[in-house]
Design a protein around this motif. Structure first.
Motif, PDB file in Angstrom:
ATOM      1  N   ILE A   1       0.794  -1.310   0.247  1.00 53.82           N
ATOM      2  CA  ILE A   1       0.085  -0.110  -0.015  1.00 53.82           C
ATOM      3  C   ILE A   1       1.003   1.296  -0.082  1.00 53.82           C
ATOM      4  N   VAL A   2       1.959   1.058   0.964  1.00 55.95           N
ATOM      5  CA  VAL A   2       2.897   2.492   0.903  1.00 55.95           C
ATOM      6  C   VAL A   2       3.510   2.497  -0.555  1.00 55.95           C
TER       7      VAL A   2
ATOM      8  N   THR B   1      -1.861   2.313  -2.957  1.00 55.30           N
ATOM      9  CA  THR B   1      -2.991   1.562  -3.519  1.00 55.30           C
ATOM     10  C   THR B   1      -4.321   2.343  -3.057  1.00 55.30           C
ATOM     11  N   PRO B   2      -5.309   2.180  -4.004  1.00 51.36           N
ATOM     12  CA  PRO B   2      -6.503   2.707  -3.756  1.00 51.36           C
ATOM     13  C   PRO B   2      -7.438   1.898  -2.500  1.00 51.36           C
ATOM     14  N   ALA B   3      -8.305   2.607  -1.744  1.00 50.91           N
ATOM     15  CA  ALA B   3      -8.746   1.934  -0.581  1.00 50.91           C
ATOM     16  C   ALA B   3      -9.503   0.579  -1.022  1.00 50.91           C
TER      17      ALA B   3
ATOM     18  N   MET C   1      -6.026  -7.216  -1.739  1.00 47.85           N
ATOM     19  CA  MET C   1      -4.671  -7.753  -1.373  1.00 47.85           C
ATOM     20  C   MET C   1      -4.657  -8.558  -0.183  1.00 47.85           C
ATOM     21  N   HIS C   2      -5.467  -8.486   0.759  1.00 50.89           N
ATOM     22  CA  HIS C   2      -5.387  -9.092   2.004  1.00 50.89           C
ATOM     23  C   HIS C   2      -5.886 -10.654   1.421  1.00 50.89           C
ATOM     24  N   LYS C   3      -6.895 -10.733   0.651  1.00 51.51           N
ATOM     25  CA  LYS C   3      -7.354 -12.038   0.383  1.00 51.51           C
ATOM     26  C   LYS C   3      -6.338 -12.660  -0.732  1.00 51.51           C
ATOM     27  N   LEU C   4      -5.702 -11.988  -1.386  1.00 51.80           N
ATOM     28  CA  LEU C   4      -4.447 -12.692  -2.242  1.00 51.80           C
ATOM     29  C   LEU C   4      -3.329 -13.279  -1.409  1.00 51.80           C
ATOM     30  N   VAL C   5      -3.049 -12.569  -0.265  1.00 51.26           N
ATOM     31  CA  VAL C   5      -1.917 -13.106   0.452  1.00 51.26           C
ATOM     32  C   VAL C   5      -2.588 -14.386   1.382  1.00 51.26           C
ATOM     33  N   SER C   6      -3.928 -14.504   1.584  1.00 46.34           N
ATOM     34  CA  SER C   6      -4.568 -15.555   2.463  1.00 46.34           C
ATOM     35  C   SER C   6      -4.897 -16.567   1.515  1.00 46.34           C
ATOM     36  N   MET C   7      -4.551 -16.614   0.358  1.00 47.32           N
ATOM     37  CA  MET C   7      -5.192 -17.981  -0.632  1.00 47.32           C
ATOM     38  C   MET C   7      -4.402 -18.977  -0.383  1.00 47.32           C
TER      39      MET C   7
ATOM     40  N   LEU D   1       5.852 -12.458  -0.448  1.00 44.06           N
ATOM     41  CA  LEU D   1       4.532 -12.213  -0.567  1.00 44.06           C
ATOM     42  C   LEU D   1       4.250 -10.887  -1.278  1.00 44.06           C
ATOM     43  N   GLU D   2       5.046 -10.046  -1.279  1.00 46.89           N
ATOM     44  CA  GLU D   2       4.940  -8.861  -2.107  1.00 46.89           C
ATOM     45  C   GLU D   2       5.127  -9.208  -3.554  1.00 46.89           C
ATOM     46  N   ALA D   3       5.969  -9.908  -3.912  1.00 40.61           N
ATOM     47  CA  ALA D   3       5.896 -10.342  -5.488  1.00 40.61           C
ATOM     48  C   ALA D   3       4.597 -11.362  -5.946  1.00 40.61           C
ATOM     49  N   TRP D   4       3.812 -11.734  -4.826  1.00 38.71           N
ATOM     50  CA  TRP D   4       2.906 -12.974  -5.033  1.00 38.71           C
ATOM     51  C   TRP D   4       1.802 -11.770  -5.143  1.00 38.71           C
TER      52      TRP D   4
END
Length: 345
Positions: free
Chosen positions: A107-108, A112-114, A120-126, A172-175
């Motif tokens: 986000i920083v 990233t738009p709100a 994004m949180h969903k993507l890292v939790s897949m 994680l950032e790359a994912w």
């Protein structure tokens, strides 16, 4: 401290770092009882009780509950089992924290738009299955109608991310970036267009037909060995260099069907010197329109996959191809057509 001496609760608080109220609470909860009492209010503690209080404080700081501590002190569980249970808990918490950090850092970095934060949180939790399904959908669309050998399509689809069980923040950032890209219609279109344009020609289709991709990969592996030997300062006329040169010629023989002769090796050496000049000219021209197209499409996908799969920054550093070194090795008197023995590590 005297093993036989009893200490008032104020002294115990100073020695253990616990508050007086916490010490009283642990006594009332049956966790650590005082060694003696003087009247209704005054409690005295011996050395053993002080040691147990310090132990209790440590366990509480490590996240143990009062029930965990009560069972441990009562002998109903072991310290090792308690530590193992809490280690598993801490590791799960660490994974969640890394995922949160990856989202926040993204986000920083990307402003990233709100509305994308929850995505994004969903993507890292897949789950692993969810990630595989996402990549499968991407390649099914990208490769649809690609006029190449089916084995080449399988090769493209096999280049996929494998996020480890305990990924780093960088992984994680790359994912996050990759998962976002493969769902983006514009990125899908650009990768599809690049692959179709690159392999839709007769020459492009030929490059996808077995055993050409395998031979190219074999040649690339040999050239990486040459780069490593050159970087290590091995002379081009050394036995190791000539062994690499022979392996390179053998890969070209397999690819082209030509005979391994002295004339063929001289031709390969001459072609390497021409390639050196062409490479230099390409760098001078920069060929920006070609390089940028790959870098922004299929190249970006491969780069992110490499990061997710644990490739180091050193793995991605481009090492100059030692064209002249290889040509010299091929022209060396000792470079016979048959491989020597005992030269492989």
């Amino acid at each position: 401290m005297d093993d036989n001496e009893l200490y008032p609760i104020g002294d115990v608080a100073r020695r253990t770092g616990l508050s007086v109220s916490a010490i009283r609470f642990y006594a009332d909860a049956g966790i650590v009882a005082p060694a003696a009492r003087t009247g209704a209010r005054y409690r005295l503690y011996d050395v053993q009780a002080i040691a147990r209080l310090e132990f209790v404080r440590t366990l509480r700081e490590l996240g143990a509950s009062l029930e965990d501590i009560r069972q441990l002190l009562a002998g109903e569980t072991t310290l090792r089992d308690l530590a193992a249970a809490h280690l598993a808990l801490v590791e799960r918490q660490a994974l969640r924290l890394r995922a949160r950090r990856a989202v926040l850092r993204t986000i920083v970095k990307q402003h990233t738009p709100a509305e994308q934060v929850s995505l994004m949180h969903k993507l890292v939790s897949m789950s692993d299955d969810d990630r595989d399904r996402l990549i499968d959908e991407f390649w099914y669309e990208i490769s649809d109608g690609l006029d190449v050998h089916p084995a080449f399509v399988d090769r493209l689809r096999s280049m996929r991310p494998n996020l480890p069980a305990e990924p780093t923040t960088e992984q994680l950032e790359a994912w996050i970036e990759l998962a976002d890209l493969v769902q983006d219609d514009a990125f899908r279109h650009s990768v599809r267009e690049y692959l179709h344009d690159t392999y839709s020609t007769a020459q492009g289709r030929l490059m996808t037909t077995p055993p050409v991709p395998d031979s190219i990969e074999k040649g690339a592996t040999i050239m990486r060995d040459a780069q490593a030997a050159y970087q290590a300062g091995l002379p081009a006329d050394s036995p190791q260099a000539q062994d690499i040169a022979r392996r390179y010629v053998a890969s070209l023989v397999e690819l082209t069907g030509r005979q391994d002769t002295t004339e063929f090796r001289r031709q390969v050496a001459a072609n390497l010197l021409v390639a050196k000049d062409l490479h230099r000219q390409a760098l001078q021209r920069r060929a920006a329109h070609i390089a940028a197209r790959f870098t922004d499409t299929h190249g970006r996908y491969l780069s992110l996959v490499a990061t997710i799969n644990g490739a180091t920054r050193e793995d991605n550093v481009s090492v100059p191809v030692p064209y002249e070194w290889m040509a010299t090795a091929l022209n060396a008197p000792g470079c016979r057509s048959e491989p020597s023995t005992g030269l492989h590590p």
